[in-house]
Design a protein around this motif. Structure first.
Motif, PDB file in Angstrom:
ATOM      1  N   HIS A  19     -20.799  41.811  93.926  1.00  0.00           N
ATOM      2  CA  HIS A  19     -22.233  42.106  93.811  1.00  0.00           C
ATOM      3  C   HIS A  19     -23.128  40.888  93.607  1.00  0.00           C
ATOM      4  O   HIS A  19     -24.318  41.042  93.338  1.00  0.00           O
ATOM      5  CB  HIS A  19     -22.537  43.108  92.689  1.00  0.00           C
ATOM      6  CG  HIS A  19     -21.740  44.372  92.781  1.00  0.00           C
ATOM      7  ND1 HIS A  19     -21.696  45.140  93.925  1.00  0.00           N
ATOM      8  CD2 HIS A  19     -20.965  45.002  91.867  1.00  0.00           C
ATOM      9  CE1 HIS A  19     -20.902  46.180  93.712  1.00  0.00           C
ATOM     10  NE2 HIS A  19     -20.444  46.121  92.473  1.00  0.00           N
ATOM     11  N   GLU A  61     -34.502  44.955  89.807  1.00  0.00           N
ATOM     12  CA  GLU A  61     -34.509  43.570  90.298  1.00  0.00           C
ATOM     13  C   GLU A  61     -33.626  42.663  89.443  1.00  0.00           C
ATOM     14  O   GLU A  61     -34.109  41.960  88.550  1.00  0.00           O
ATOM     15  CB  GLU A  61     -35.946  43.024  90.287  1.00  0.00           C
ATOM     16  CG  GLU A  61     -36.753  43.498  91.452  1.00  0.00           C
ATOM     17  CD  GLU A  61     -38.197  43.032  91.364  1.00  0.00           C
ATOM     18  OE1 GLU A  61     -38.533  42.237  90.459  1.00  0.00           O
ATOM     19  OE2 GLU A  61     -38.969  43.493  92.206  1.00  0.00           O
ATOM     20  N   GLU A 111     -24.358  39.014  95.619  1.00  0.00           N
ATOM     21  CA  GLU A 111     -25.416  38.945  96.644  1.00  0.00           C
ATOM     22  C   GLU A 111     -26.637  39.793  96.269  1.00  0.00           C
ATOM     23  O   GLU A 111     -27.725  39.596  96.810  1.00  0.00           O
ATOM     24  CB  GLU A 111     -24.855  39.331  98.023  1.00  0.00           C
ATOM     25  CG  GLU A 111     -24.517  40.802  98.248  1.00  0.00           C
ATOM     26  CD  GLU A 111     -23.273  41.287  97.474  1.00  0.00           C
ATOM     27  OE1 GLU A 111     -22.512  40.449  96.954  1.00  0.00           O
ATOM     28  OE2 GLU A 111     -23.072  42.509  97.400  1.00  0.00           O
ATOM     29  N   LYS A 112     -26.452  40.713  95.278  1.00  0.00           N
ATOM     30  CA  LYS A 112     -27.583  41.581  94.911  1.00  0.00           C
ATOM     31  C   LYS A 112     -28.533  40.880  93.940  1.00  0.00           C
ATOM     32  O   LYS A 112     -29.589  41.408  93.591  1.00  0.00           O
ATOM     33  CB  LYS A 112     -27.070  42.861  94.245  1.00  0.00           C
ATOM     34  CG  LYS A 112     -26.258  43.733  95.164  1.00  0.00           C
ATOM     35  CD  LYS A 112     -25.805  44.948  94.411  1.00  0.00           C
ATOM     36  CE  LYS A 112     -24.825  45.745  95.255  1.00  0.00           C
ATOM     37  NZ  LYS A 112     -24.071  46.686  94.430  1.00  0.00           N
ATOM     38  N   ILE A 113     -28.116  39.700  93.454  1.00  0.00           N
ATOM     39  CA  ILE A 113     -28.905  39.040  92.393  1.00  0.00           C
ATOM     40  C   ILE A 113     -29.849  37.999  92.978  1.00  0.00           C
ATOM     41  O   ILE A 113     -29.494  37.264  93.895  1.00  0.00           O
ATOM     42  CB  ILE A 113     -27.956  38.356  91.377  1.00  0.00           C
ATOM     43  CG1 ILE A 113     -27.066  39.413  90.722  1.00  0.00           C
ATOM     44  CG2 ILE A 113     -28.729  37.604  90.308  1.00  0.00           C
ATOM     45  CD1 ILE A 113     -25.944  38.855  89.906  1.00  0.00           C
ATOM     46  N   LYS A 114     -31.066  37.969  92.404  1.00  0.00           N
ATOM     47  CA  LYS A 114     -32.025  36.945  92.849  1.00  0.00           C
ATOM     48  C   LYS A 114     -31.885  35.739  91.901  1.00  0.00           C
ATOM     49  O   LYS A 114     -32.014  35.873  90.685  1.00  0.00           O
ATOM     50  CB  LYS A 114     -33.439  37.514  92.780  1.00  0.00           C
ATOM     51  CG  LYS A 114     -34.483  36.548  93.268  1.00  0.00           C
ATOM     52  CD  LYS A 114     -35.802  37.304  93.496  1.00  0.00           C
ATOM     53  CE  LYS A 114     -36.836  36.469  94.197  1.00  0.00           C
ATOM     54  NZ  LYS A 114     -37.140  35.225  93.613  1.00  0.00           N
ATOM     55  N   PHE A 136     -26.534  46.283  87.361  1.00  0.00           N
ATOM     56  CA  PHE A 136     -27.026  46.538  88.718  1.00  0.00           C
ATOM     57  C   PHE A 136     -27.822  47.828  88.836  1.00  0.00           C
ATOM     58  O   PHE A 136     -28.262  48.199  89.914  1.00  0.00           O
ATOM     59  CB  PHE A 136     -25.856  46.476  89.716  1.00  0.00           C
ATOM     60  CG  PHE A 136     -25.297  45.095  89.795  1.00  0.00           C
ATOM     61  CD1 PHE A 136     -25.988  44.099  90.474  1.00  0.00           C
ATOM     62  CD2 PHE A 136     -24.121  44.767  89.149  1.00  0.00           C
ATOM     63  CE1 PHE A 136     -25.497  42.807  90.512  1.00  0.00           C
ATOM     64  CE2 PHE A 136     -23.629  43.490  89.178  1.00  0.00           C
ATOM     65  CZ  PHE A 136     -24.313  42.504  89.858  1.00  0.00           C
TER      66      PHE A 136
END
Ligand code: ADP
Length: 446
Positions: free
Chosen positions: A314, A358, A316-319, A354
Motif C-alpha cells: 500500500h 488522504e 503507493e496510496k501514500i502522499k 488507509f
C-alpha cells in the motif's frame, strides 16, 4: 585531615608512582644525587683554600672526598641506591672521626655528625630499620668517643695540620645550614607525599568508578546480546518455518491458481526474513563502524529512501511531502542518516491508516544552528502514550498489528546516540505520529 595527624614520617606508606617507582624514595634518591653534585664545587673550593692555608695532607683528603662524592653520585645514578647510601654513610662517619682524631686542633667536625644523623634517618627510617639503627649507633659511638677523649682517641697523633678557626667556623655554619635544609626537605616531602596520596586516592576512586560503570555497561550489553540472539534466531526461524510449510503444501497441491498464491505468501515471508537480516546488519554496523564523514545531499537521500520502500504493501496510496531548509551539502555520516530515515519512513508506511481519505507522510529536514533536525510525521494509526518510551527498546512492538521484529526504533535510537543526538516521539492513537531526531552537525569521530 584528622587521618594525617596520625602519620609519622617513618610510617608514610610506600606509594608507587605511575612508572612503578616509590614516590618518597625516588625523591630521596634525587636529593642524594643533588647533594653529591653540590659537594663537587664545594670540595673544589676547599681544595683551593686548603692549598693556601692548610698542609698538603688536607689537600689529599679533600681530593679523596671529591672523588668519593663523584663515585656516590655515579653509583646512585646507576641505580645502585642502597650501595651508594651505605658507602656514603660509612665513608663520612669514619672520615669525620678520623680527621677529627688526627688534627692538631678542633675543626668543628663534631657538628657535621648532626646533619649526618639526619641523612641516616632520611635514608632508612622508612625502609630499613637495621641500617637505620646501625648507622645511628655508629655515629653516636664515634661522637661520644671523640667527646670523652677530647678529640684524641689515639693519643696525641697529629697527621694533619688544620686551617685554624676558619674551618671551625666554616664547619659550624655548614652543619647549621645542612640541618635546616634537611629538616626543610623532610617537611616539604612529608606534605608533598600527603598531597600525592590524596591525588592518588582521587584518581583511584575515579578509576574504580570508571571500571564499575564499564562493568555495568558490559553486563547490560551482555543481557542485550542474550535477548538479541534469542529473539533474532526466533525471528529468522519463524519465516523460514512458514516457508517450509508453504513449500510442503504446494508440493501436494497441484492446482495452478493455488500455487501462485503460495508463491506470493512465500515471497512475503522472504521479505520479512530479509527485513530481519537487514536489521541485524544495521545493528552490528552501527556498533562496530566508526563515524564517517562524507558530503551528503539530503534531497537525494530522501528520494532514495522513498523509492527503496515503495515495495511495502500500500505504499503507493501514500502522499509523500518533503522539505529540506538548506541548500548546501553537509559533511556527515551518510550511512547512519540513511538507516535513521529508512526505519522512520518504513514505519510510517507500515503503520499507516488507509481508512483515512488522504494518507500522507511528511519528511522535514532543517538546519538549526549547529544541529540538524529530522522530522518524520504521518497521519497513521498512532501510538498509545504508554508505549512512547518503550518503543525505543529492543523487540518492543506497540500493537497487535505490528509487523516487524521490534528492532527498528531500537536501531534508530542506538544510531542517533552514536552520533551524539537524541530522538523524541509525539503521537496519538488514531491521529498520527511525529518522530523528531536531533543530531549535531559536527559529531565527534570515535
Ligand atoms: P517493528 O519492527 O515492530 O516495526 P519498531 O522498533 O520499528 O519495530 O517499532 C516499534 C513499534 O512502534 C512498532 O511495532 C509499532 O507498533 C510502533 N510504531 C513505530 N513507528 C510507528 C508509526 N509511525 N506509527 C504507528 N506506530 C508506530
Amino acid at each position: 585531615m584528622s587521618e594525617h595527624k596520625k602519620w609519622r614520617f617513618s610510617k608514610l606508606p610506600l606509594v608507587k608512582e605511575s612508572n612503578g617507582k616509590d614516590y618518597f624514595q625516588s625523591k630521596v634518591n634525587l636529593l642524594f644525587s643533588h647533594f653529591n653534585l653540590v659537594g663537587v664545587p664545594v670540595l673544589t673550593i676547599h681544595i683551593i683554600i686548603d692549598s693556601f692555608i692548610a698542609d698538603i695532607a688536607s689537600v689529599y683528603i679533600d681530593i679523596v672526598f671529591l672523588a668519593s662524592f663523584l663515585g656516590f653520585y655515579l653509583l646512585n645514578e646507576a641505580k645502585y641506591h642502597k650501595l651508594a647510601r651505605y658507602l656514603f654513610l660509612t665513608f663520612l662517619n669514619l672520615s669525620f672521626f678520623l680527621i677529627a682524631a688526627s688534627t692538631d686542633q678542633d675543626l668543628g667536625l663534631l657538628y657535621l655528625f648532626f646533619p649526618l644523623v639526619a641523612i641516616t634517618y632520611i635514608f632508612f627510617a622508612q625502609t630499613n630499620n637495621i641500617a637505620l639503627y646501625f648507622y645511628l649507633v655508629l655515629s653516636v659511638i664515634l661522637i661520644f668517643t671523640l667527646l670523652y677523649t677530647d678529640l684524641k682517641p689515639f693519643g696525641n697523633v697529629q697527621f694533619i695540620i688544620g686551617g685554624g678557626d676558619t674551618f671551625y667556623i666554616l664547619n659550624i655554619i655548614t652543619s647549621f645550614f645542612l640541618l635546616i635544609f634537611l629538616v626543610g626537605f623532610l617537611v616539604d616531602l612529608y606534605y608533598s607525599t600527603i598531597k600525592y596520596l590524596e591525588e592518588y586516592k582521587v584518581s583511584l576512586e575515579k578509576l574504580t568508578w570508571d571500571i564499575q560503570s564499564k562493568n555495568s555497561e558490559l553486563k547490560k550489553s551482555n543481557q542485550n546480546l542474550d535477548s538479541f540472539v534469542y529473539s533474532t534466531s526466533h525471528d529468522l526461524r519463524a519465516p523460514l518455518m512458514s516457508i517450509l510449510g508453504l513449500v510442503n503444501i504446494a508440493k501436494y497441491n497441484s492446482e495452478k491458481d493455488n500455487q501462485s498464491q503460495y508463491f506470493t505468501m512465500i515471497e512475503e515471508r522472504i521479505l520479512v526474513l530479509d527485513h530481519s537480516i537487514k536489521n541485524i546488519i544495521e545493528f552490528s554496523r552501527n556498533s562496530r563502524l566508526e563515524i564517517s564523514k562524507e558530503s551528503i545531499d539530503f534531497n537525494s537521500i530522501i528520494m532514495n529512501t522513498i523509492n527503496s520502500l515503495n515495495h511495502i504493501e500500500h505504499a503507493e496510496k501514500i502522499k509523500f511531502n518533503y522539505s529540506v531548509n538548506f541548500s548546501a551539502s553537509i559533511f556527515h555520516d551518510k550511512n547512519r542518516i540513511e538507516v535513521i530515515l529508512n526505519n522512520l519512513v518504513g514505519n510510517a508506511i507500515k503503520y499507516h491508516d488507509f481508512k483515512k481519505p488522504e494518507p500522507f507522510i511528511n519528511i522535514d529536514i532543517q538546519k538549526e544552528g549547529e544541529k540538524i533536525l529530522i522530522s518524520v510525521s504521518d497521519n497513521g494509526k498512532g501510538i498509545a502514550k504508554e508505549f512512547h518510551e518503550k518503543i525505543f527498546g529492543m523487540f518492543v512492538r506497540a500493537s497487535e498489528s505490528s509487523k516487524g521484529s521490534g528492532l527498528g526504533l531500537f536501531i534508530v535510537k542506538e544510531t542517533i546516540e552514536k552520533l551524539k543526538g537524541s530522538i523524541l516521539v509525539d503521537s496519538e492513537p488514531g491521529k498520527g505520529s511525529e518522530f523528531i531526531a536531533t543530531i549535531p552537525i559536527n559529531c565527534p569521530k570515535n
